[in-house]
Each structure stands twice: as C-alpha cells, then as structure tokens.
Write an enzyme that holds these catalytic residues in place. Structure first.
Site, PDB file in Angstrom:
ATOM      1  N   THR A 137       0.815  -1.214   0.000  1.00 32.39           N
ATOM      2  CA  THR A 137       0.000   0.000   0.000  1.00 32.39           C
ATOM      3  C   THR A 137       0.847   1.261   0.000  1.00 32.39           C
ATOM      4  O   THR A 137       1.983   1.269   0.493  1.00 32.39           O
ATOM      5  CB  THR A 137      -0.901  -0.015   1.259  1.00 32.39           C
ATOM      6  OG1 THR A 137      -1.538   1.248   1.391  1.00 32.39           O
ATOM      7  CG2 THR A 137      -0.102  -0.273   2.530  1.00 32.39           C
ATOM      8  N   ASP A 138       0.249   2.362  -0.479  1.00 31.86           N
ATOM      9  CA  ASP A 138       0.937   3.660  -0.403  1.00 31.86           C
ATOM     10  C   ASP A 138       1.028   4.177   1.033  1.00 31.86           C
ATOM     11  O   ASP A 138       1.800   5.088   1.328  1.00 31.86           O
ATOM     12  CB  ASP A 138       0.242   4.695  -1.305  1.00 31.86           C
ATOM     13  CG  ASP A 138      -1.221   4.942  -0.958  1.00 31.86           C
ATOM     14  OD1 ASP A 138      -1.742   4.304  -0.024  1.00 31.86           O
ATOM     15  OD2 ASP A 138      -1.850   5.797  -1.634  1.00 31.86           O
ATOM     16  N   GLU A 139       0.234   3.575   1.944  1.00 28.58           N
ATOM     17  CA  GLU A 139       0.209   4.095   3.322  1.00 28.58           C
ATOM     18  C   GLU A 139       1.544   3.917   4.044  1.00 28.58           C
ATOM     19  O   GLU A 139       1.784   4.563   5.064  1.00 28.58           O
ATOM     20  CB  GLU A 139      -0.916   3.430   4.125  1.00 28.58           C
ATOM     21  CG  GLU A 139      -2.277   3.697   3.527  1.00 28.58           C
ATOM     22  CD  GLU A 139      -3.430   3.572   4.512  1.00 28.58           C
ATOM     23  OE1 GLU A 139      -3.190   3.468   5.724  1.00 28.58           O
ATOM     24  OE2 GLU A 139      -4.571   3.591   4.048  1.00 28.58           O
ATOM     25  N   TYR A 162      -1.984  -0.500  10.994  1.00 30.49           N
ATOM     26  CA  TYR A 162      -2.101  -1.163   9.679  1.00 30.49           C
ATOM     27  C   TYR A 162      -0.881  -0.854   8.817  1.00 30.49           C
ATOM     28  O   TYR A 162      -0.207  -1.765   8.313  1.00 30.49           O
ATOM     29  CB  TYR A 162      -3.384  -0.717   8.964  1.00 30.49           C
ATOM     30  CG  TYR A 162      -3.383  -1.043   7.479  1.00 30.49           C
ATOM     31  CD1 TYR A 162      -3.431  -2.356   7.035  1.00 30.49           C
ATOM     32  CD2 TYR A 162      -3.301  -0.022   6.518  1.00 30.49           C
ATOM     33  CE1 TYR A 162      -3.407  -2.662   5.673  1.00 30.49           C
ATOM     34  CE2 TYR A 162      -3.279  -0.323   5.161  1.00 30.49           C
ATOM     35  CZ  TYR A 162      -3.331  -1.644   4.740  1.00 30.49           C
ATOM     36  OH  TYR A 162      -3.303  -1.946   3.399  1.00 30.49           O
ATOM     37  N   LYS A 166       2.158  -3.272   7.352  1.00 36.48           N
ATOM     38  CA  LYS A 166       2.445  -3.447   5.921  1.00 36.48           C
ATOM     39  C   LYS A 166       3.899  -3.030   5.631  1.00 36.48           C
ATOM     40  O   LYS A 166       4.592  -3.675   4.841  1.00 36.48           O
ATOM     41  CB  LYS A 166       1.474  -2.633   5.063  1.00 36.48           C
ATOM     42  CG  LYS A 166       0.040  -3.127   5.067  1.00 36.48           C
ATOM     43  CD  LYS A 166      -0.157  -4.502   4.466  1.00 36.48           C
ATOM     44  CE  LYS A 166       0.039  -4.563   2.973  1.00 36.48           C
ATOM     45  NZ  LYS A 166      -0.343  -5.908   2.428  1.00 36.48           N
TER      46      LYS A 166
HETATM   47  P1  NAD Z   1      -9.680  -7.360   2.062  1.00 38.95           P
HETATM   48  O1  NAD Z   1      -9.719  -7.097   3.525  1.00 38.95           O
HETATM   49  O2  NAD Z   1     -10.889  -7.097   1.236  1.00 38.95           O
HETATM   50  O3  NAD Z   1      -9.285  -8.886   1.808  1.00 38.95           O
HETATM   51  C1  NAD Z   1      -8.294  -9.538   2.552  1.00 38.95           C
HETATM   52  C2  NAD Z   1      -8.449 -11.044   2.329  1.00 38.95           C
HETATM   53  O4  NAD Z   1      -7.420 -11.712   3.086  1.00 38.95           O
HETATM   54  C3  NAD Z   1      -9.796 -11.595   2.823  1.00 38.95           C
HETATM   55  O5  NAD Z   1     -10.355 -12.456   1.861  1.00 38.95           O
HETATM   56  C4  NAD Z   1      -9.427 -12.351   4.093  1.00 38.95           C
HETATM   57  O6  NAD Z   1     -10.277 -13.453   4.360  1.00 38.95           O
HETATM   58  C5  NAD Z   1      -8.001 -12.791   3.782  1.00 38.95           C
HETATM   59  N1  NAD Z   1      -7.211 -13.040   5.011  1.00 38.95           N
HETATM   60  C6  NAD Z   1      -7.122 -12.215   6.082  1.00 38.95           C
HETATM   61  N2  NAD Z   1      -6.336 -12.785   7.027  1.00 38.95           N
HETATM   62  C7  NAD Z   1      -5.910 -13.964   6.512  1.00 38.95           C
HETATM   63  C8  NAD Z   1      -5.067 -14.999   7.015  1.00 38.95           C
HETATM   64  N3  NAD Z   1      -4.508 -14.925   8.237  1.00 38.95           N
HETATM   65  N4  NAD Z   1      -4.827 -16.081   6.239  1.00 38.95           N
HETATM   66  C9  NAD Z   1      -5.390 -16.174   4.994  1.00 38.95           C
HETATM   67  N5  NAD Z   1      -6.221 -15.243   4.487  1.00 38.95           N
HETATM   68  C10 NAD Z   1      -6.472 -14.136   5.233  1.00 38.95           C
HETATM   69  O7  NAD Z   1      -8.416  -6.563   1.513  1.00 38.95           O
HETATM   70  P2  NAD Z   1      -8.214  -5.801   0.132  1.00 38.95           P
HETATM   71  O8  NAD Z   1      -8.723  -4.428   0.265  1.00 38.95           O
HETATM   72  O9  NAD Z   1      -8.666  -6.665  -0.963  1.00 38.95           O
HETATM   73  O10 NAD Z   1      -6.610  -5.716   0.113  1.00 38.95           O
HETATM   74  C11 NAD Z   1      -5.834  -6.787  -0.416  1.00 38.95           C
HETATM   75  C12 NAD Z   1      -4.367  -6.429  -0.290  1.00 38.95           C
HETATM   76  O11 NAD Z   1      -4.103  -5.231  -1.003  1.00 38.95           O
HETATM   77  C13 NAD Z   1      -3.923  -6.179   1.149  1.00 38.95           C
HETATM   78  O12 NAD Z   1      -2.644  -6.713   1.295  1.00 38.95           O
HETATM   79  C14 NAD Z   1      -3.888  -4.657   1.267  1.00 38.95           C
HETATM   80  O13 NAD Z   1      -2.933  -4.253   2.193  1.00 38.95           O
HETATM   81  C15 NAD Z   1      -3.507  -4.258  -0.141  1.00 38.95           C
HETATM   82  N6  NAD Z   1      -3.994  -2.943  -0.609  1.00 38.95           N
HETATM   83  C16 NAD Z   1      -5.305  -2.614  -0.490  1.00 38.95           C
HETATM   84  C17 NAD Z   1      -5.756  -1.386  -0.999  1.00 38.95           C
HETATM   85  C18 NAD Z   1      -7.198  -0.984  -0.928  1.00 38.95           C
HETATM   86  O14 NAD Z   1      -7.531   0.157  -1.307  1.00 38.95           O
HETATM   87  N7  NAD Z   1      -8.109  -1.831  -0.492  1.00 38.95           N
HETATM   88  C19 NAD Z   1      -4.838  -0.503  -1.589  1.00 38.95           C
HETATM   89  C20 NAD Z   1      -3.491  -0.876  -1.667  1.00 38.95           C
HETATM   90  C21 NAD Z   1      -3.076  -2.106  -1.184  1.00 38.95           C
HETATM   91  O1  DAU Z   2      -4.211   3.946   0.491  1.00 42.77           O
HETATM   92  C1  DAU Z   2      -4.420   2.563   0.366  1.00 42.77           C
HETATM   93  C2  DAU Z   2      -5.257   2.060   1.519  1.00 42.77           C
HETATM   94  O2  DAU Z   2      -6.599   2.488   1.264  1.00 42.77           O
HETATM   95  C3  DAU Z   2      -5.209   0.548   1.686  1.00 42.77           C
HETATM   96  O3  DAU Z   2      -3.919   0.161   2.004  1.00 42.77           O
HETATM   97  C4  DAU Z   2      -6.197   0.092   2.778  1.00 42.77           C
HETATM   98  O4  DAU Z   2      -6.215  -1.325   2.855  1.00 42.77           O
HETATM   99  C5  DAU Z   2      -7.572   0.597   2.422  1.00 42.77           C
HETATM  100  O5  DAU Z   2      -8.485   0.254   3.448  1.00 42.77           O
HETATM  101  C6  DAU Z   2      -7.557   2.106   2.215  1.00 42.77           C
HETATM  102  O6  DAU Z   2      -7.290   2.782   3.462  1.00 42.77           O
HETATM  103  P1  DAU Z   2      -8.032   4.138   3.880  1.00 42.77           P
HETATM  104  O7  DAU Z   2      -7.968   4.283   5.339  1.00 42.77           O
HETATM  105  O8  DAU Z   2      -7.577   5.264   3.034  1.00 42.77           O
HETATM  106  O9  DAU Z   2      -9.529   3.750   3.381  1.00 42.77           O
HETATM  107  P2  DAU Z   2     -10.946   4.042   4.033  1.00 42.77           P
HETATM  108  O10 DAU Z   2     -11.966   3.721   2.991  1.00 42.77           O
HETATM  109  O11 DAU Z   2     -11.089   3.394   5.371  1.00 42.77           O
HETATM  110  O12 DAU Z   2     -10.928   5.614   4.230  1.00 42.77           O
HETATM  111  C7  DAU Z   2     -10.769   6.505   3.129  1.00 42.77           C
HETATM  112  C8  DAU Z   2     -10.799   7.915   3.670  1.00 42.77           C
HETATM  113  O13 DAU Z   2     -12.135   8.191   4.145  1.00 42.77           O
HETATM  114  C9  DAU Z   2      -9.902   8.137   4.869  1.00 42.77           C
HETATM  115  O14 DAU Z   2      -9.391   9.465   4.808  1.00 42.77           O
HETATM  116  C10 DAU Z   2     -10.814   7.991   6.071  1.00 42.77           C
HETATM  117  C11 DAU Z   2     -12.135   8.496   5.548  1.00 42.77           C
HETATM  118  N1  DAU Z   2     -13.350   7.860   6.096  1.00 42.77           N
HETATM  119  C12 DAU Z   2     -13.404   6.503   6.130  1.00 42.77           C
HETATM  120  C13 DAU Z   2     -14.534   5.873   6.610  1.00 42.77           C
HETATM  121  C14 DAU Z   2     -14.606   4.364   6.669  1.00 42.77           C
HETATM  122  C15 DAU Z   2     -14.418   8.652   6.507  1.00 42.77           C
HETATM  123  O15 DAU Z   2     -14.370   9.887   6.449  1.00 42.77           O
HETATM  124  N2  DAU Z   2     -15.530   8.025   6.978  1.00 42.77           N
HETATM  125  C16 DAU Z   2     -15.626   6.660   7.063  1.00 42.77           C
HETATM  126  O16 DAU Z   2     -16.663   6.137   7.527  1.00 42.77           O
END
Ligand code: NAD
Ligand code: DAU
Length: 356
Positions: A137-139, A162, A166
């Site tokens: 992630t970019d975080e 988180y 990562k």
């Molecule tokens: P998600 O939470 O939707 O999915 C995570 C999956 O991992 C789920 O299916 C869960 O059951 C599985 N999992 C969790 N713990 C586990 C374990 N101990 N063993 C096996 N499986 C397990 O997550 P996502 O949003 O699809 O993100 C996927 C990946 O991409 C993550 O590594 C996250 O850090 C990264 N990522 C997410 C975003 C985003 O915007 N969502 C952005 C950048 C990177």
């Molecule tokens: O940047 C990549 C990341 O993006 C991934 O690595 C994470 O897995 C993914 O969950 C996401 O993280 P964020 O914290 O940015 O996503 P989230 O949707 O939780 O929040 C997006 C923005 O919105 C953040 O600034 C917090 C804000 N927010 C979030 C929620 C859930 C609100 O204002 N209200 C809300 O209820």
C-alpha cells in the site's frame, strides 16, 4: 503450465486478481488460499468457481505448519500475496491481529518459498521459475503536505498499526531478496474502489448508507485526500508487474486522481440522487461529520511514472465513469450487500460509529 498461489483471493482486490488470472491464463492453475475472515467471501468468485484451472483452499497464513505443508504438496511457480488485515480503523482497535496476519503471515509465506526454492536448487541444480509478489500500500510512505507525490524511493513513515504492519512486511520481502536471493517484487498502490468492495470502507459504506437513508460518517472535516484507482486497473497492473518486472524491484500504482473525502462524498451523493430518482441535494443531507480517525494521514498521492515508463501501464478509466459503474454494481447486488452486512461486520460498525 504455471501454478500460481494467490493469497487473500476471496477479498476485494484478491477476487479481481483471481478472476483476471483464471480467465486470461487458461493454461495456469490458480490456487486461492484464504482464511475467509469477515472480509473474505467466496460469493465474490461465484462466476469462476467451476473453472477447471481454479481451486480454493481454506487456511490461515499465520499457521506456519499449514503453510509449509501446502508448499510441500504443490509445486508453485509464483505467489501473489494479498491476504491481509486491511482496514485502518480495525487496526486501531486491534493492532496485534495486524501484526499476526500482515507480518507473521508474510514471513511464513517467505520462509516456505525460500525452503522450496533452495530445495529445488539443491536437487535440480537449475534455477526454479518462481516469483514472490507482495501486494502493498501507499500508506507505508506516511502522509504528504499540500504538494509532492510518493515515489518508489520515498522513505517509509507509517502512522497507523495497519501501515506499520504493511511496512514491516515490505521490509521482510526485500530482506528475503537481498539476503537469500529469492525473486521478489513489491507494488505499493493507492486507494482502490469498485465491485465487491467491503462496505466498511468509505465508498461502499457511503453507497450503502445513502441507499438505506442512514448517516454518511465523514471523519473530521472531510479534508483528507486520497488517490483513487479502479480495482480492475489495479489487477491489470499486478498482472503486468508479475510477468515483466525485474527481481527485487518495486513499483508504485496509482490513479493520478486525488479527491478530498468531502468532495468525493458530494459527487457520490449527486450520482445516487440521479440513480435513485431523488430530488437533487437529497442524499447530501445524510452527510454527518464525526470524530476524526486517530493518526489520520492528511494526503496520499502516488507517482506511478516508473510503471508507465518501464512497463507501459496506465489506468483505463476516468473516475466519474468508474464511480458510476461502481454505484450501478452495488445497486444491482443487494443480496451480496445484505449478506456481508450481517453478523460480525454489523456488530463492529455499530460499536465504532461515534457521532461528533
Ligand atoms: P480485504 O480485507 O478485502 O481482503 C483480505 C483477504 O485476506 C480476505 O479475503 C481475508 O479473508 C483474507 N485473510 C485475512 N487474514 C488472513 C489470514 N490470516 N490467512 C489467509 N487469508 C487471510 O483486503 P483488500 O482491500 O482486498 O486488500 C488486499 C491487499 O491489497 C492487502 O494486502 C492490502 O494491504 C492491499 N492494498 C489494499 C488497498 C485498498 O484500497 N483496499 C490498496 C493498496 C493495497
Ligand atoms: O491507500 C491505500 C489504503 O486504502 C489501503 O492500504 C487500505 O487497505 C484501504 O483500506 C484504504 O485505506 P483508507 O484508510 O484510506 O480507506 P478508508 O476507505 O477506510 O478511508 C478513506 C478515507 O475516508 C480516509 O481518509 C478515512 C475516511 N473515512 C473513512 C470511513 C470508513 C471517513 O471519512 N468516513 C468513514 O466512515
């Protein structure tokens, strides 16, 4: 014939990666390993579950014995590692769970990969066609001020449990390349949106709440900025990087698409008014400013020019088009939404929701 292990394939992004690989590479065997936590859902893959080149294994990457056994049973040519605890708010409530899955789980997979790779080298005396791709992630880069962008050389500066977990897993992946010579690749991506997005994250939660006339919780003043990318574009970037990157490299993936949370929510309200045939401005009345997230990063913005210049990837969709597509998907998948918003998730959401 290649056999690829995809971890976390039942989650949001993982399900798109599994679908892409299963459909695009019929000569690959795709093995999806997932624990099926609250965020994992096999319904995300119902359209490809019967394909001959797809199989699912339920398991926990934290269980080292299980992971080692898996690698002794299968001759994998690659791992695409997405399994993680992914929600920042949950990491604030329960950091240790994030250490277990995101750090220990990743190291378990690296250890199993290393052992398998060395064993092959000792027995066969030829290099093994094997790659460990870590999805990050970019975080990990922390937060930006009003200007600038994250590049692949930006120093790590995570602020939430988180992002700290990562960042730690990224460091281990690099260490296994530098120390043991394992073929590893990392990508760091910005915020994804699209179908099958679990409705605890901002966009799907807001769509769900607008549809159900519930408050839309906006943290703080809604001034935080995220860089949004359509999830299928992320899956395509993973495909390009997995097949073309040099070992030991890192690529940033982003949409060049920055939005303050409040502007994004206003746009979403406008689209929802149109789709639900509500009077203009009706959905925006649901916007509710709530207590800010602790340690809330102000701004993320990804410079993905390395990926564009070296491997030719660019995002395919404009944000407005992608957002409308996403709204249409959620409005036509009520059953999926009802299923994932029951049980554990509902309990968590109710406990977390704090009105300012
Ligand atoms: P998600 O939470 O939707 O999915 C995570 C999956 O991992 C789920 O299916 C869960 O059951 C599985 N999992 C969790 N713990 C586990 C374990 N101990 N063993 C096996 N499986 C397990 O997550 P996502 O949003 O699809 O993100 C996927 C990946 O991409 C993550 O590594 C996250 O850090 C990264 N990522 C997410 C975003 C985003 O915007 N969502 C952005 C950048 C990177
Ligand atoms: O940047 C990549 C990341 O993006 C991934 O690595 C994470 O897995 C993914 O969950 C996401 O993280 P964020 O914290 O940015 O996503 P989230 O949707 O939780 O929040 C997006 C923005 O919105 C953040 O600034 C917090 C804000 N927010 C979030 C929620 C859930 C609100 O204002 N209200 C809300 O209820």
């Amino acid at each position: 014939m290649k056999k690829i292990l995809i971890t976390g394939g039942a989650g949001f992004i993982g399900s798109h990666v599994v679908r892409l690989f299963v459909n695009k590479y019929p000569d690959y065997q795709i093995v999806n390993l997932d624990k099926l936590t609250y965020a994992g859902n096999l319904a995300n893959l119902s359209d490809i579950e019967n394909k001959p080149n797809y199989s699912f294994i339920k398991g926990d990457i934290v269980d080292a014995a299980f992971v080692n056994e898996l690698f002794s049973q299968h001759k994998f040519n690659g791992v695409i590692h997405l399994a993680a605890e992914s929600h920042v708010d949950r990491s604030i409530s329960n950091p240790l769970e994030f250490v277990m899955t995101n750090v220990i789980g990743t190291v378990n997979l690296l250890n199993a990969s290393k052992a398998y790779w060395f064993q092959h080298l000792n027995n066969e005396k030829t290099p093994l066609d094997f790659r460990f791709y870590h999805v990050s992630t970019d975080e990990v880069y922390g937060t930006l001020g009003e200007t600038g962008m994250f590049t692949e050389t930006t120093a790590y500066d995570p602020h939430s449990p988180y992002s700290a977990s990562k960042a730690s897993s990224d460091h281990f992946v690099r260490a296994y390349h530098d120390t043991f010579g394992l073929d590893t690749v990392i990508s760091n991506c910005s915020n994804n949106y699209g179908s099958y997005h679990f409705p605890e994250k901002l966009i799907p939660l807001s769509i769900y709440n607008i549809k159900n006339n519930k408050p839309i919780p906006v943290y703080g003043k809604g001034e935080n900025i995220r860089d949004w990318l359509f999830v299928e574009d992320h899956a395509n970037a993973i495909d390009v990087i997995f097949h073309n990157a040099k070992a030991g490299t890192t690529y940033n993936i982003g949409g060049h698409n920055e939005w303050t949370n409040i502007d994004l929510i206003r746009l979403l309200c406008k689209i929802m008014d149109e789709k639900l045939q509500r009077p203009e401005g009706e959905s925006a009345k649901l916007i509710t400013f709530v207590k800010d997230r602790a340690g809330h990063d102000l701004r993320y913005a990804i410079d993905s020019s390395k990926l564009k210049n070296e491997l030719g990837w660019t995002p395919s969709l404009q944000f407005e088009e992608g957002l409308e597509k996403t709204v249409d998907w959620f409005l036509s998948h009520q059953e999926w939404l009802n299923n994932v918003t029951s049980g554990d998730y509902k309990k968590y959401y109710n406990e977390q929701y704090v009105k300012r």
